[in-house]
Design an enzyme around this catalytic site. Sequence first.
Site, PDB file in Angstrom:
ATOM      1  N   HIS A  46      22.339  25.963 -79.345  1.00 48.04           N
ATOM      2  CA  HIS A  46      23.647  26.124 -78.701  1.00 48.04           C
ATOM      3  C   HIS A  46      24.656  26.589 -79.744  1.00 48.04           C
ATOM      4  O   HIS A  46      24.435  26.439 -80.954  1.00 48.04           O
ATOM      5  CB  HIS A  46      24.100  24.802 -78.101  1.00 48.04           C
ATOM      6  CG  HIS A  46      23.315  24.386 -76.896  1.00 48.04           C
ATOM      7  ND1 HIS A  46      23.715  23.356 -76.069  1.00 48.04           N
ATOM      8  CD2 HIS A  46      22.158  24.855 -76.369  1.00 48.04           C
ATOM      9  CE1 HIS A  46      22.840  23.211 -75.099  1.00 48.04           C
ATOM     10  NE2 HIS A  46      21.874  24.108 -75.258  1.00 48.04           N
ATOM     11  N   GLU A  48      27.502  25.368 -80.646  1.00 47.94           N
ATOM     12  CA  GLU A  48      27.995  24.280 -81.499  1.00 47.94           C
ATOM     13  C   GLU A  48      26.983  23.950 -82.591  1.00 47.94           C
ATOM     14  O   GLU A  48      27.350  23.735 -83.753  1.00 47.94           O
ATOM     15  CB  GLU A  48      28.242  23.005 -80.678  1.00 47.94           C
ATOM     16  CG  GLU A  48      29.243  23.170 -79.555  1.00 47.94           C
ATOM     17  CD  GLU A  48      28.604  23.498 -78.214  1.00 47.94           C
ATOM     18  OE1 GLU A  48      29.120  23.005 -77.200  1.00 47.94           O
ATOM     19  OE2 GLU A  48      27.593  24.241 -78.174  1.00 47.94           O
ATOM     20  N   CYS A  76      27.687  19.838 -74.455  1.00 48.34           N
ATOM     21  CA  CYS A  76      26.722  19.017 -73.722  1.00 48.34           C
ATOM     22  C   CYS A  76      26.468  17.734 -74.524  1.00 48.34           C
ATOM     23  O   CYS A  76      26.987  17.563 -75.631  1.00 48.34           O
ATOM     24  CB  CYS A  76      25.421  19.788 -73.516  1.00 48.34           C
ATOM     25  SG  CYS A  76      24.480  20.057 -75.042  1.00 48.34           S
ATOM     26  N   CYS A  79      24.933  18.351 -78.055  1.00 51.99           N
ATOM     27  CA  CYS A  79      25.918  18.832 -79.015  1.00 51.99           C
ATOM     28  C   CYS A  79      26.927  17.742 -79.368  1.00 51.99           C
ATOM     29  O   CYS A  79      27.335  17.621 -80.529  1.00 51.99           O
ATOM     30  CB  CYS A  79      26.621  20.067 -78.474  1.00 51.99           C
ATOM     31  SG  CYS A  79      25.509  21.493 -78.362  1.00 51.99           S
TER      32      CYS A  79
END
Length: 171
Positions: A46, A48, A76, A79
């Site tokens: 992701h 992040e 999410c 993360c």
Amino acid sequence: MALAQAAADEARAAGEVPVGAVLVLGDEVIAKGFNHPIGGHDPSAHAEMAALRAAAQKLENYRLPGCELYVTLEPCLMCAGAIMHARIARVVFGARDPKTGACGSVVDAFANPQLNHHTTVTGGVLEDECGAALRSFFADRRRAAREARAAAALKNESDTDASRSDNSQTS
């Protein structure tokens, strides 16, 4: 947030869901990242996570105290956990994620008083613009899928007609 949006544009250009993240320390941009789980064959890739990894390498420390993370989509749960472990001071996000958001939309990981690190969260920054980029991406994807199905149906119909023609000529 504009830098995070530019990173999201990089994700989109790579065929990934357009989410971008930028990590800053004071006035200095430490790292950026964008979504790339599809191309990277990595469910943890992701935006992040990419930004956290790059910042940790740059600062040569897995802890990133005092850093702020700007991301175009609400983090999410995965993360959020990494953000807490890195000791990020503040998260600023754009669009809310009603399906997997862990900053209040589905769960609020950062509000749990039992956890030993508490990150400040500011959501909805440039929310309309960040959300529009995601909606546009998924609308384009749905349109492309419909067009591919229609083209396949036409090809199938054409192949069937050609097969019928071949059969009638040999009879």
